[in-house]
Write an enzyme that holds these catalytic residues in place. Structure first.
Site, mmCIF file in Angstrom:
data_model
loop_
_atom_site.group_PDB
_atom_site.id
_atom_site.type_symbol
_atom_site.label_atom_id
_atom_site.label_comp_id
_atom_site.label_asym_id
_atom_site.label_seq_id
_atom_site.Cartn_x
_atom_site.Cartn_y
_atom_site.Cartn_z
ATOM 1 N N LEU A 188 0.613 -1.356 -0.120
ATOM 2 C CA LEU A 188 -0.311 0.181 0.196
ATOM 3 C C LEU A 188 0.833 0.539 -0.096
ATOM 4 O O LEU A 188 1.758 1.274 0.957
ATOM 5 C CB LEU A 188 -0.475 -0.008 1.414
ATOM 6 C CG LEU A 188 -2.035 -1.069 1.475
ATOM 7 C CD1 LEU A 188 -2.611 -1.276 2.899
ATOM 8 C CD2 LEU A 188 -3.132 -1.051 0.500
ATOM 9 N N TYR A 231 2.701 -0.694 -14.365
ATOM 10 C CA TYR A 231 4.353 -0.319 -14.044
ATOM 11 C C TYR A 231 5.321 -0.872 -15.017
ATOM 12 O O TYR A 231 4.824 -1.326 -15.487
ATOM 13 C CB TYR A 231 4.634 -0.573 -12.150
ATOM 14 C CG TYR A 231 3.205 -0.048 -11.312
ATOM 15 C CD1 TYR A 231 3.715 1.733 -12.209
ATOM 16 C CD2 TYR A 231 2.168 0.049 -10.766
ATOM 17 C CE1 TYR A 231 2.587 2.708 -10.731
ATOM 18 C CE2 TYR A 231 2.206 0.006 -9.625
ATOM 19 C CZ TYR A 231 1.886 1.620 -10.385
ATOM 20 O OH TYR A 231 0.890 2.643 -9.601
#
Length: 390
Positions: A28, A183
Site C-alpha cells: 500500500l 508499471y
C-alpha cells in the site's frame, strides 16, 4: 464459523516460512517518506509494527533506483542510508513477531518528467500510457517516455537484483516483484506499451523475457523461496492498459512459466473494474482465482475486493492459499483480531491515504471492547507468542 475454524485464521507454511494466519497485508503506497533522501522513518516503523499480527506484511513499493521513481514521497531501497532506515522498520515488525517482505517497484512510463529534472522517464517503448502520475504538485498527465536501450534494460535488471540484496541487508524476510497493474514489468508484457522489435518485443515469449531475467538475477542474491511476484491479467483498464483478446492466453503463459522457479508466492489480482463485455468477463468475481489455480501450482495470494466472509469462502474452496487485504488493514491495524471476534471494522479515511503525517496513518484505534488474543508468527528463534489486543 468460530475463530478456531475460520480458514483465514489458520497457520500456513509458505515454502520454508511459517505464517501465523492466512491474512496478508497488501502492498500500500502511503507517501510518508517526506524527505529528500526518500528514507522510511519512525512513523513507518510504528505503522508496520502495529500491523504485525498479519500472517504476512508486504511493504509499500520501494524504489529499486532513482530511475524507478514515479510517485511522490515513497521510500527507496537503493542507498545504504535507506537500507539502514528500513532495518529499523523490519526490526520493529520482528519484535512484534511479524513477517515482512519488501515490494520492489519501478514505474517506467507511469512516471513523469518532474521526477527527472524535466527528462522523460524510461520505458520499453516511446508510448505514452495515457495515465496520471502522482507528483509532489498533484497528478499530471504522463508523457511520451524514452525507449530503453538494451544497456538500460541490463542496468534495470541489475538494479532489481541490487534492491533485493539491499532488502536482505535491511532485514526483510523476502521480496515481491511488482509485475502487475501498469508499471514497468507489465509495460514490457503489454503489447500496446511494448512495440519493440528486438528480443524484448514482439511475441509474449520476448516481452516476458525482462521479467524472467529479473527473477533469475534476483535469485543470485536471494533464495527464490523468499521471492514472490505480483501479476495477473487484470489491469486498471485505463489508458493503454485495457485488456485485449490476447490478455488471457498471454497471462496463462507468463504465470505458467513461473512454475519453473521455486518461488515464494504469486499475488494474483482480481478484476479492478467491471469486465462485462470485455475479453476477461469470464474471470469476474472468484473465477479469476478458479481459473489460475489450475495454471500456477505454488502459493497463491488472492487480492482485490475481499471481505471476511468472501476470504474465508475462497480459502475453504481451495481457490487460493492466502488472502490480501488493503484498505481494511489501513484502518484496522489489528484486523486479524477483529476477524476473530467478528467485530466491526473501522472505516478508512481515503483523503489521508497519501500523507503527510501520522493522521490517518498510525492513529487508527485498536480493538478494545473484546478481550481476545490473537496468535503471532514464529519469532526469530522459532517460538510463538500471544498478543492481547488493547
Amino acid at each position: 464459523m468460530t475463530s478456531s475454524t475460520q480458514p483465514l485464521l489458520q497457520p500456513y507454511r509458505m515454502r520454508d516460512l511459517p505464517l501465523a494466519n492466512r491474512m496478508v497485508m497488501a502492498p500500500l503506497t502511503r507517501s510518508r517518506a517526506r524527505n529528500r533522501d526518500l528514507l522510511p522513518g519512525d512513523l513507518h516503523a510504528q505503522y508496520y509494527a502495529q500491523r504485525a499480527s498479519a500472517g504476512l506484511i508486504i511493504s509499500e513499493g520501494a524504489w529499486i533506483s532513482r530511475e524507478a521513481i514515479g510517485w511522490h514521497d515513497v521510500p527507496g531501497l537503493f542507498t545504504g542510508e535507506q537500507v539502514t532506515h528500513w532495518k529499523q522498520v523490519t526490526d520493529a515488525v520482528h519484535r512484534e513477531g511479524g513477517v515482512i517482505f519488501a515490494q520492489l517497484w519501478h514505474t517506467g512510463s507511469a512516471s513523469h518528467p518532474d521526477f527527472f529534472d524535466g527528462r522523460p522517464p524510461l520505458a520499453p517503448s516511446a508510448v505514452n500510457p495515457g495515465l496520471l502520475a502522482p507528483t509532489a504538485t498533484g497528478r499530471k498527465p504522463t508523457v511520451e517516455p524514452l525507449a530503453m536501450s538494451e544497456n538500460d534494460i541490463r542496468q534495470t535488471v541489475a538494479d532489481f537484483a541490487t534492491a533485493a540484496r539491499n532488502a536482505l541487508r535491511a532485514g526483510f524476510d523476502g521480496v515481491q516483484l511488482q509485475a502487475g497493474f501498469n508499471y514497468l514489468i507489465s509495460q514490457f508484457l503489454n503489447p500496446r506499451t511494448n512495440v519493440r522489435t528486438d528480443r524484448y518485443g514482439g511475441s509474449i515469449q520476448n516481452r516476458a523475457r525482462f521479467l524472467f531475467e529479473i527473477i533469475e538475477a534476483v535469485g543470485e542474491h536471494l533464495d527464490l523461496r523468499r521471492v514472490g511476484v505480483k501479476a495477473g491479467p487484470a489491469w486498471a483498464e485505463t489508458g493503454a492498459f485495457v485488456s485485449g483478446r490476447e490478455a488471457l492466453g498471454e497471462s496463462e503463459y507468463v504465470l505458467g512459466r513461473l512454475n519453473d522457479y521455486d518461488l515464494s508466492h504469486l499475488l494474483l489480482m482480481g478484476m479492478m473494474s467491471d469486465p462485462t463485455g470485455g475479453p476477461l468477463e469470464d474471470l469476474a468475481g472468484d473465477e479469476m482465482f478458479r481459473h489460475f489455480r489450475k495454471v500456477y501450482q505454488g502459493t497463491v495470494i488472492a487480492n482485490v475486493g475481499f471481505d471476511q466472509d468472501r476470504g474465508n469462502a475462497l480459502l475453504a474452496d481451495d481457490l487460493a492459499d492466502l488472502v490480501a487485504y488493503g484498505q481494511a488493514f489501513i484502518a484496522n491495524p489489528d484486523l486479524s483480531a477483529r476477524f476473530a471476534a467478528r467485530a466491526p471494522l473501522t472505516e478508512p479515511r481515503p483523503e489521508l491515504f497519501y500523507g503527510p503525517d501520522a493522521v490517518g496513518y498510525t492513529d487508527y484505534p485498536r480493538l478494545e471492547r473484546y478481550g481476545c488474543a490473537v496468535g503471532r508468527p514464529a519469532d526469530r528463534n522459532g517460538s510463538r507468542g500471544r498478543q492481547t489486543v488493547r
